[in-house]
Design a protein around this motif. Structure first.
Motif, PDB file in Angstrom:
ATOM      1  N   ASN A 183      -9.524  23.484  22.455  1.00 29.96           N
ATOM      2  CA  ASN A 183      -9.452  22.783  21.174  1.00 29.96           C
ATOM      3  C   ASN A 183     -10.597  21.760  21.097  1.00 29.96           C
ATOM      4  OD1 ASN A 183      -6.552  23.699  20.227  1.00 29.96           O
ATOM      5  ND2 ASN A 183      -6.348  23.072  22.375  1.00 29.96           N
ATOM      6  N   PRO A 184     -11.833  22.240  21.028  1.00 35.52           N
ATOM      7  CA  PRO A 184     -12.991  21.345  21.199  1.00 35.52           C
ATOM      8  C   PRO A 184     -13.130  20.241  20.160  1.00 35.52           C
ATOM      9  CG  PRO A 184     -13.687  23.549  20.525  1.00 35.52           C
ATOM     10  CD  PRO A 184     -12.244  23.647  20.879  1.00 35.52           C
ATOM     11  N   SER A 185     -12.555  20.404  18.980  1.00 38.99           N
ATOM     12  CA  SER A 185     -12.693  19.374  17.952  1.00 38.99           C
ATOM     13  C   SER A 185     -11.552  18.368  17.984  1.00 38.99           C
ATOM     14  CB  SER A 185     -12.767  20.015  16.563  1.00 38.99           C
ATOM     15  OG  SER A 185     -11.546  20.658  16.253  1.00 38.99           O
ATOM     16  N   GLN A 186     -10.569  18.583  18.850  1.00 40.42           N
ATOM     17  CA  GLN A 186      -9.390  17.733  18.893  1.00 40.42           C
ATOM     18  C   GLN A 186      -9.357  16.899  20.164  1.00 40.42           C
ATOM     19  OE1 GLN A 186      -5.812  20.052  18.313  1.00 40.42           O
ATOM     20  NE2 GLN A 186      -6.808  21.407  16.835  1.00 40.42           N
ATOM     21  N   SER A 187      -8.810  15.701  20.054  1.00 41.69           N
ATOM     22  CA  SER A 187      -8.594  14.858  21.219  1.00 41.69           C
ATOM     23  C   SER A 187      -7.271  15.254  21.858  1.00 41.69           C
ATOM     24  CB  SER A 187      -8.567  13.377  20.830  1.00 41.69           C
ATOM     25  OG  SER A 187      -8.207  12.581  21.939  1.00 41.69           O
ATOM     26  N   GLY A 239      -5.564  11.956  24.059  1.00 47.11           N
ATOM     27  CA  GLY A 239      -6.435  10.793  23.997  1.00 47.11           C
ATOM     28  C   GLY A 239      -7.783  10.974  24.666  1.00 47.11           C
ATOM     29  N   TRP A 240      -8.026  12.141  25.260  1.00 50.87           N
ATOM     30  CA  TRP A 240      -9.333  12.403  25.894  1.00 50.87           C
ATOM     31  C   TRP A 240     -10.424  12.468  24.826  1.00 50.87           C
ATOM     32  CZ3 TRP A 240      -9.182  16.791  30.140  1.00 50.87           C
ATOM     33  CH2 TRP A 240      -8.331  16.379  31.182  1.00 50.87           C
ATOM     34  N   GLU A 241     -11.648  12.158  25.230  1.00 53.14           N
ATOM     35  CA  GLU A 241     -12.817  12.432  24.402  1.00 53.14           C
ATOM     36  C   GLU A 241     -12.807  13.907  24.020  1.00 53.14           C
ATOM     37  OE1 GLU A 241     -17.657  11.825  24.913  1.00 53.14           O
ATOM     38  OE2 GLU A 241     -16.416  12.164  26.683  1.00 53.14           O
ATOM     39  N   THR A 242     -13.173  14.230  22.787  1.00 59.62           N
ATOM     40  CA  THR A 242     -13.179  15.642  22.410  1.00 59.62           C
ATOM     41  C   THR A 242     -14.317  16.380  23.107  1.00 59.62           C
ATOM     42  OG1 THR A 242     -14.664  15.485  20.517  1.00 59.62           O
ATOM     43  CG2 THR A 242     -12.323  14.991  20.111  1.00 59.62           C
ATOM     44  N   ALA A 243     -14.137  17.684  23.291  1.00 55.26           N
ATOM     45  CA  ALA A 243     -15.178  18.491  23.925  1.00 55.26           C
ATOM     46  C   ALA A 243     -16.453  18.487  23.085  1.00 55.26           C
ATOM     47  CB  ALA A 243     -14.680  19.920  24.141  1.00 55.26           C
TER      48      ALA A 243
END
Length: 200
Positions: free
Chosen positions: A105-109, A112-116
């Motif tokens: 899910n690269p566009s989603q946090s 709470g992680w930084e997004t890809a």
């Protein structure tokens, strides 16, 4: 001769849940692999710049190599691993599941992680900034598996996908590309391959 750029991930680390992950150190196996490479740089013999993340494990990987090559170590804070401070240390199975979701899910946090996508944009910008200045000799970047995979995907023209990860084994892998073409010349290889002597 084309200048070669290599991206090397730090090898095995000591899991220290009481510390923040960026402050983890290499374990005995990881440190031993670095010592072995520094004692016989092989393919890195033409390297004139060593650039690393400012996380402890990356510095502990890069500094002995820079010393062996007789070059200064350049630290770039924005080369850090994808920001996972929202969760901190996660047990292995939970971490792997969260990492899978991060890549899927690269566009989603995720948690709470930084997004890809944001992490990929950051590492590409840092690499491009470093390579924009003129210089001689090869360049070695020393960093991390997750952010390195995002860089590999961007340079290869691939969508973000964990199947392009360095794979199991605790890290200590690399890929390379020519500075002019900005396209990987192959996939990930173990750091021990770097010890071989270049063909004349």
């Amino acid at each position: 001769m084309p200048r070669t750029v290599r991206y090397l991930t730090h090898p095995q680390v000591r899991i220290e849940p009481e510390k923040t992950v960026p402050n983890w150190s290499l374990n005995e196996i990881g440190a031993g692999r670095v010592v072995a490479l520094a004692s016989r740089p092989g393919l890195l013999a033409l390297t004139r710049r060593v650039v690393c993340s400012n996380e402890t494990k990356a510095i502990e990987t890069a500094q002995p190599i820079a010393n062996a090559l007789g070059v200064d170590l350049e630290m770039r804070p924005r080369m850090h691993e994808n920001d996972r401070s929202a969760t901190g240390f996660l047990p292995p199975e939970e971490f792997e599941n969260t990492a899978d979701a991060f890549f899927a899910n690269p566009s989603q946090s995720v948690r709470g992680w930084e997004t890809a996508q944001d992490a990929q944009r950051r590492i590409v910008e840092e690499v491009e900034t470093c390579l924009s200045s003129p210089g001689v000799g090869d360049v070695l970047f020393v960093g991390h598996g997750g952010i390195g995979t995002l860089l590999f995907c961007a340079l290869s023209g691939f969508a973000i996908d964990r199947r392009f990860d360095q794979g199991p084994g605790g890290g200590g892998c690399w890929f390379e590309f020519e500075i002019e073409k900005r396209k990987p010349l192959g996939g990930w290889q173990p750091m021990e391959v770097l010890s071989r002597i270049p063909s004349p």
